[in-house]
Design an enzyme around this catalytic site. Structure first.
Site, PDB file in Angstrom:
ATOM      1  N   LYS A   1       0.847  -1.193   0.000  1.00  0.00           N
ATOM      2  CA  LYS A   1       0.000   0.000   0.000  1.00  0.00           C
ATOM      3  C   LYS A   1       0.885   1.247   0.000  1.00  0.00           C
ATOM      4  O   LYS A   1       1.923   1.273   0.675  1.00  0.00           O
ATOM      5  CB  LYS A   1      -0.900  -0.028   1.240  1.00  0.00           C
ATOM      6  CG  LYS A   1      -1.953   1.075   1.300  1.00  0.00           C
ATOM      7  CD  LYS A   1      -2.876   0.880   2.502  1.00  0.00           C
ATOM      8  CE  LYS A   1      -3.977   1.928   2.579  1.00  0.00           C
ATOM      9  NZ  LYS A   1      -4.886   1.723   3.719  1.00  0.00           N
TER      10      LYS A   1
ATOM     11  N   SER B   1      -9.811   1.637   2.677  1.00  0.00           N
ATOM     12  CA  SER B   1      -8.944   2.390   1.805  1.00  0.00           C
ATOM     13  C   SER B   1      -7.886   1.539   1.099  1.00  0.00           C
ATOM     14  O   SER B   1      -7.312   1.975   0.113  1.00  0.00           O
ATOM     15  CB  SER B   1      -8.241   3.493   2.587  1.00  0.00           C
ATOM     16  OG  SER B   1      -7.387   2.932   3.564  1.00  0.00           O
TER      17      SER B   1
ATOM     18  N   SER C   1     -10.017  -0.601   6.897  1.00  0.00           N
ATOM     19  CA  SER C   1      -9.397  -0.466   5.575  1.00  0.00           C
ATOM     20  C   SER C   1      -8.693  -1.691   5.023  1.00  0.00           C
ATOM     21  O   SER C   1      -8.332  -1.692   3.846  1.00  0.00           O
ATOM     22  CB  SER C   1      -8.406   0.695   5.594  1.00  0.00           C
ATOM     23  OG  SER C   1      -9.080   1.883   5.314  1.00  0.00           O
TER      24      SER C   1
HETATM   25  N1  GLN Z   1     -13.273   3.945   5.934  1.00  0.00           N
HETATM   26  C1  GLN Z   1     -12.772   4.399   7.182  1.00  0.00           C
HETATM   27  C2  GLN Z   1     -12.403   5.853   7.052  1.00  0.00           C
HETATM   28  O1  GLN Z   1     -12.719   6.413   6.066  1.00  0.00           O
HETATM   29  C3  GLN Z   1     -11.591   3.576   7.599  1.00  0.00           C
HETATM   30  C4  GLN Z   1     -10.389   3.867   6.803  1.00  0.00           C
HETATM   31  C5  GLN Z   1      -9.197   3.118   7.281  1.00  0.00           C
HETATM   32  O2  GLN Z   1      -9.295   2.109   7.967  1.00  0.00           O
HETATM   33  N2  GLN Z   1      -8.033   3.645   6.953  1.00  0.00           N
HETATM   34  O3  GLN Z   1     -11.806   6.434   7.900  1.00  0.00           O
END
Ligand code: GLN
Length: 449
Positions: free
Chosen positions: A43, A118, A142
């Site tokens: 990532k 994400s 995410s």
């Molecule tokens: N979707 C969640 C957010 O927008 C979690 C994102 C994540 O785990 N980085 O914060």
């Protein structure tokens, strides 16, 4: 994998950086270590020395870190091959990969759908057979939500299990790096490589790392699995709930005992998370000011340089979170929002402590819906935030959880099941997930890309 990537990535767009050249250079080290010669994609919020690291944000374009994250160092020592970096939501803010400055990644099962986020690129590259495995990060879901959307295995380790050194911070009390893989066994192998205490991350725990492979292929007879009664409510898609109910039956047939549990404060989890996580994010993002990293928009004086750089560099979701986070931390609102959020977080954590006094694992859906269409939720942040309703309480409590493929919707889109464990007990998650995977073989189906 290189040939496959060249053929399918123009459609999937999982990678923001793809360079097969290092593979040749690394061939000499192929023969050493438990991951000898295994390509792992990373990532783009995890630093690799000498590779541009952008977090999919214009504000970090051109930033080339001079050091490897601890997980990268550990992968190298294990013999892994690095050749690609994966797309993501900007600074990991999102659940769909659509906030990336590079444009969205597409779901390998249906290119019109999102891969989740994400860590959408990390999940999509594994599902599309462009990597053996990938690393993602999980602050509120995410790793698990994209794993569920792409039909792969995704593990968020216990907070402190894996070093965050070299992970560009979003919510420092929530973030963890973890594996996205095709099988539960691969996740066990990869966690074994990246886990452990690191003196460069003071929040990494001095807890011994067990041999995770020893948990695989074991029976689940006698295991007590809790099902939270609050999690099967209105808003849960009927195909997802059908898939989870079928999974509960599989575990019962394998001899596990299913027990009702209650997590009464989980209903506050989304609200609490969007106070705590944005507060930490606004603070962590303060450093991207045009002076030290990446983008710089020149201006007449220093104040304008900060202003112009941040105005141009950050996307809309990042700006929303900086504003919200600054607001909840500001004088006069700190007690009402941030402090109250921390108190509610403790109650959420105590719910898990209480439940784990009577069960070994907790089972739930990973996401309330199957993958949605690209563009569907971009104008409705609240509906996007609700995609994480089952995953974020896990980060607030600091416990480990995995998403395992649990079937497909009628239109052929993947569905995932979440298994939540006690702190530092990833082993029991591996044990149950591997028994379930062997019994169901949902991961045998491939995309038709
Ligand atoms: N979707 C969640 C957010 O927008 C979690 C994102 C994540 O785990 N980085 O914060």
């Amino acid at each position: 994998l290189i040939e496959r990537t060249k053929r399918v990535d123009p459609k999937v767009k999982a990678y923001v950086h793809f360079d097969p050249a290092p593979v040749a250079a690394q061939k000499s080290t192929f023969m050493k270590g438990p991951l000898a010669g295994v390509p792992i994609s990373i990532k783009d919020n995890i630093t690799i020395a000498g590779w541009e690291t952008t977090c999919a944000s214009n504000v970090l374009r051109g930033f080339v870190p001079p050091y490897d994250a601890t997980v990268i160092q550990k992968l190298r020592e294990a013999g892994a091959v690095l050749f690609a970096k994966c797309n993501m939501d900007e600074f990991a803010f999102g659940s769909s990969c659509e906030t990336s400055c590079f444009g969205p990644t597409h779901n390998p099962w249906n290119l019109a759908c999102v891969p989740g986020g994400s860590s959408g690129g990390s999940a999509a590259c594994v599902a599309a057979d462009m990597a053996i495995a990938a690393l993602g990060s999980d602050t509120g879901g995410s790793i698990r939500q994209p794993a569920s959307f792409c039909g792969v295995v995704g593990l968020k380790p216990t907070y402190g299990r894996v070093s965050r050194y070299g992970l560009i911070a979003f919510g420092s009390s929530l973030d963890q790096i973890g594996p996205l893989t095709k099988t539960v066994e691969d996740a066990a192998i990869l966690l074994g490589v990246i886990a452990g205490h690191d003196e460069r991350d003071s929040t990494s725990a001095e807890v011994p790392v067990p041999d995770y492979a020893s948990f695989l292929g074991k029976e689940v007879k006698g295991l007590k699995i809790g099902v939270p009664k609050e999690y099967f409510v209105a808003g849960l898609n009927s195909e997802v709930s059908g898939s989870i109910k079928a999974a509960i039956k599989v575990f019962q047939d394998l001899g596990a005992q299913i027990v009702d549990v209650s997590l009464p404060h989980s209903k506050y989890a989304v609200a609490v998370y969007y106070i705590v996580a944005v507060a930490e994010a606004s603070s962590n993002l303060g450093r991207f000011d045009g002076v030290q990293y990446g983008l710089r928009v020149d201006a007449a004086n220093l104040r304008d340089l900060y202003f112009e750089t941040r105005s141009e560099g950050f996307g809309a979701e990042a700006k929303r979170r900086i504003l919200l986070g600054t607001f909840v931390l500001s004088a006069g609102y700190y007690d009402a929002y941030y402090l109250k959020g921390l108190k509610a977080r403790t109650l959420i954590k105590q719910d898990f402590d209480r439940a784990f006094q009577s069960v070994d694992l907790i089972l739930s859906p990973t996401s309330p819906t199957p993958p949605f269409k690209i563009g569907e939720k971009m104008d409705d942040p609240l509906s996007m935030y609700l995609s994480d309703i089952y995953t974020i309480s896990v980060n607030l409590a600091g416990v480990p959880a995995m998403s395992v493929p649990s079937g497909f919707s009628q239109s052929g889109l993947p569905i995932g099941l979440q298994l939540i464990g006690k702190p530092f007990d990833e082993g029991t998650i591996f044990r149950a997930a591997s028994a379930y995977e062997t019994a169901t073989k949902w991961n045998a189906r491939r995309t038709n890309l």
